[in-house]
Design a protein around this motif. Sequence first.
Motif, PDB file in Angstrom:
ATOM      1  N   LEU A 529      -3.026  -6.889  -1.293  1.00 10.02           N
ATOM      2  CA  LEU A 529      -1.706  -6.935  -1.067  1.00 10.02           C
ATOM      3  C   LEU A 529      -1.413  -5.576  -1.781  1.00 10.02           C
ATOM      4  O   LEU A 529      -0.474  -5.469  -1.451  1.00 10.02           O
ATOM      5  CB  LEU A 529      -1.911  -8.451  -1.985  1.00 10.02           C
ATOM      6  N   PHE A 530      -1.223  -5.260  -2.805  1.00 10.00           N
ATOM      7  CA  PHE A 530      -1.449  -4.236  -3.587  1.00 10.00           C
ATOM      8  C   PHE A 530      -2.259  -3.112  -3.677  1.00 10.00           C
ATOM      9  O   PHE A 530      -2.966  -2.863  -4.838  1.00 10.00           O
ATOM     10  CB  PHE A 530      -0.771  -4.672  -4.708  1.00 10.00           C
ATOM     11  N   VAL A 531      -2.495  -1.999  -2.640  1.00  7.19           N
ATOM     12  CA  VAL A 531      -3.740  -0.891  -2.368  1.00  7.19           C
ATOM     13  C   VAL A 531      -3.613  -0.154  -3.556  1.00  7.19           C
ATOM     14  O   VAL A 531      -2.353   0.956  -3.725  1.00  7.19           O
ATOM     15  CB  VAL A 531      -3.001  -0.223  -1.077  1.00  7.19           C
ATOM     16  N   PRO A 532      -4.095   0.256  -3.901  1.00 11.19           N
ATOM     17  CA  PRO A 532      -5.091   1.010  -5.619  1.00 11.19           C
ATOM     18  C   PRO A 532      -4.722   2.368  -4.727  1.00 11.19           C
ATOM     19  O   PRO A 532      -5.176   2.332  -2.752  1.00 11.19           O
ATOM     20  CB  PRO A 532      -5.731   1.035  -6.017  1.00 11.19           C
ATOM     21  N   PRO A 680      -3.186 -11.720  10.072  1.00 11.32           N
ATOM     22  CA  PRO A 680      -1.818 -12.433   9.795  1.00 11.32           C
ATOM     23  C   PRO A 680      -1.752 -11.804   8.423  1.00 11.32           C
ATOM     24  O   PRO A 680      -0.639 -11.718   7.951  1.00 11.32           O
ATOM     25  CB  PRO A 680      -1.911 -13.643   9.679  1.00 11.32           C
ATOM     26  N   TRP A 681      -2.917 -12.395   7.777  1.00 14.76           N
ATOM     27  CA  TRP A 681      -2.991 -11.697   6.295  1.00 14.76           C
ATOM     28  C   TRP A 681      -2.266 -10.597   5.618  1.00 14.76           C
ATOM     29  O   TRP A 681      -1.282  -9.506   5.040  1.00 14.76           O
ATOM     30  CB  TRP A 681      -4.095 -12.248   5.277  1.00 14.76           C
ATOM     31  N   LEU A 682      -2.729  -9.530   6.739  1.00 19.74           N
ATOM     32  CA  LEU A 682      -2.819  -8.070   6.403  1.00 19.74           C
ATOM     33  C   LEU A 682      -1.095  -8.139   7.192  1.00 19.74           C
ATOM     34  O   LEU A 682      -0.969  -6.734   6.370  1.00 19.74           O
ATOM     35  CB  LEU A 682      -3.856  -7.477   7.613  1.00 19.74           C
ATOM     36  N   ASP A 683      -1.057  -8.573   7.847  1.00 22.40           N
ATOM     37  CA  ASP A 683       0.386  -8.155   7.989  1.00 22.40           C
ATOM     38  C   ASP A 683       1.573  -8.773   6.944  1.00 22.40           C
ATOM     39  O   ASP A 683       2.275  -7.961   7.333  1.00 22.40           O
ATOM     40  CB  ASP A 683       1.025  -8.830   9.300  1.00 22.40           C
ATOM     41  N   PHE A 684       0.985  -9.833   6.932  1.00 21.21           N
ATOM     42  CA  PHE A 684       1.789  -9.754   5.539  1.00 21.21           C
ATOM     43  C   PHE A 684       1.488  -8.838   3.883  1.00 21.21           C
ATOM     44  O   PHE A 684       2.764  -8.333   3.433  1.00 21.21           O
ATOM     45  CB  PHE A 684       1.268 -10.996   4.739  1.00 21.21           C
ATOM     46  N   CYS A 685       0.199  -8.177   4.390  1.00 17.51           N
ATOM     47  CA  CYS A 685       0.021  -7.132   2.685  1.00 17.51           C
ATOM     48  C   CYS A 685       0.409  -6.144   3.145  1.00 17.51           C
ATOM     49  O   CYS A 685       1.367  -5.862   3.178  1.00 17.51           O
ATOM     50  CB  CYS A 685      -1.526  -6.269   2.725  1.00 17.51           C
TER      51      CYS A 685
END
Length: 700
Positions: A529-532, A680-685
């Motif tokens: 969700l918050f990619v380092p 769908p989750w990656l779209d949200f991310c």
Amino acid sequence: MATQCDALADKTLKDLVKVADELHEVLVDPDLGACRDVGVTGAALVRSGEADRAAVDTAVREAVVRAGEARAVLVLAFLGHGQSPPNSPQLYYMASNSEPGNSVMSFDVNGLIGEAVNQENLAGLIVLLDTCQAGAALPSAEALVGGFRDGQTRLSVLAAAPAQEPAYDLDFSRRIVHHVREGFREAGEFVPVARYRAALVADLPSQDPLHMEYHGVPTAADEGLWLAKNTCRRPVSVPVGLGPIGTAQLDDALRSWPQGGADASLCVGDQQDLAALRDRAGTGDEIGALRVYEVADALLLVRETELFLTMWAGQRITSYDLRRAMTELNAGSEGFRKPLTAPPGLTAGELLRHFLEDAALHDPHGGSRRPYARALARCLVAVAHACGMDAAGEEVLKWADAHGLTVELTDAVERARRLREQESASLVISLHAALTDWPDSLTVWLRRGDTCSNAHSIPCTPSREGVESALPEVLEWAEDLLPPDVRLTHIDMVVRAALLAKWRPEEAEDGLYRLGVDRSVVLRWADRLFVPRHFRSMNKRARLALEACRTHVLDTGESPVGWMNAATSGEVAALREHCKAGLCPPAVGIGHRSGVFFDLLQTLLPYAPVLLWPDGEAGTVVEPPAGLARLWERLPADFIRAQRLRWSADLKGQHAGAPNPESAELMELSALRAAWHDLPWLDFCDSFRGRAPMSAGGTE
């Protein structure tokens, strides 16, 4: 493109122009390749064997632009000589004025592919490479996801030989022409590029042709880019007679009613015979006669539904739309039936027949009158939704009334509306504020559709008890924001890696009940969700992995999960190097919770968007669940259904009844935990990229 290289006069390719013309001929044939020859500048010249580098460059770039303007798939073929520097993933096509060892006067194929796939509105790119060292042109993932389209493109490359290896006498192109003309008996109406590679490997044992496929567009057809129509398959809008499922079910029913004196094969091609069989069975009072009546009546209604859909939406229905409709019905089945699936390679007409027969004849609710009527009404509504058509329009209502399906259609339309509303409202609860495991605050977002409508932060004690005691307040906040008729049925729990292995959020209590009793709860890893920065491009690569998983399931019917184990830190380090080399399976299962389990989990999380591991502190997956492939389209939602079955079995103990086959598959899933990051989750991310955790488009 087909051109000789003057500097390689001793290696002139015999019949180059002839073979190129034959390939061009089959590709532009409306009944074969179905390409449209747009007549770019120098089109005839670049196939004449005499074009220089500038002519090739001009023609290719003009073709890219025109294909983008037409929103079309572009097919490019390079026949002739190629060169590649030693140990370099770079292919240069040699024109008439090219020189060995000189890249400036050669055509950069890799650069062209990278630029072409990022052309605005280009629907896809197919590249055929019949040169020596052609495999050097296969692009890297970075080249595909790093352009202006951010990876949202499609590409298929078929190369005559690996990098640094020769190709011989244009045999690659000759065999492609042959297979386009002859077709494949076992393939569907359209032959994907990958199928030609399999045939060429058998044809050309000394060359080892290569193929790579990339699908970065979730809405694109899931069966891959196709090169030509299959001459072994005549286009069929509505197949004749019964499908395999209908024939098998009718045969089985007739065996239970020997007095009927009929054979399913007699009814395959004649609906009147099938109707006569139904009417004759309707006069019998045996149980077998009733079964024959129901199956025959269901098959007649399947035919009527099929004919109406073909007439009403036939210009819009594609195989991809039908598979989307099947997925929609699977997601809304609530675990009551085995998922709808279909083998690969079916035409759209065959797939529609398979879909309708499977839904009508395998519906589990046999207690109601004509349950197959309800199932077919739901299919019709799902297909209409997938095609963007109105299932409650005047034409559909007239058809339903004429076949006594008005009530079933109304119920199906209303049910689909409710499901979409429920799916559009979900809650994201993030524990990303934790330094290691438990945070001192929860960040929550209410999702409606693809975006967040609200965001909120709630303090809590940094412990399991503190987090779980704050959940009722979170749920109350979210439910107060929803319309009265919309239920909150899905929760995404975003946690640090340390909690993935030890927390069961679905068992947290919300008032009188566990959180997972009437909601699906899915674990998500916070770093997606918050990619380092050190995980840059992780989610882009995850999209490739998810597409590979789906393609694998559709093509093989088998699970795409690769199982890995490590017992020592040295083995974990070796697996890390394995992943760094790009060798990690697209979905990974950890087979055993050893002493280095957590290290292995942390190692695999950035590489595998789907990660499974055994439940329990010392869990071991003795045998991978057999139902993973069959249930794939319903995951991760079915994990919570599996947990509910496990709860029931644990509480009933020895008095628990033997599960049916579908329940048995779900029970096997309950032995697994999962971190599942779907499209769908990656779209949200992606909507969070570059934003602070509380700035997701809502308000605090």
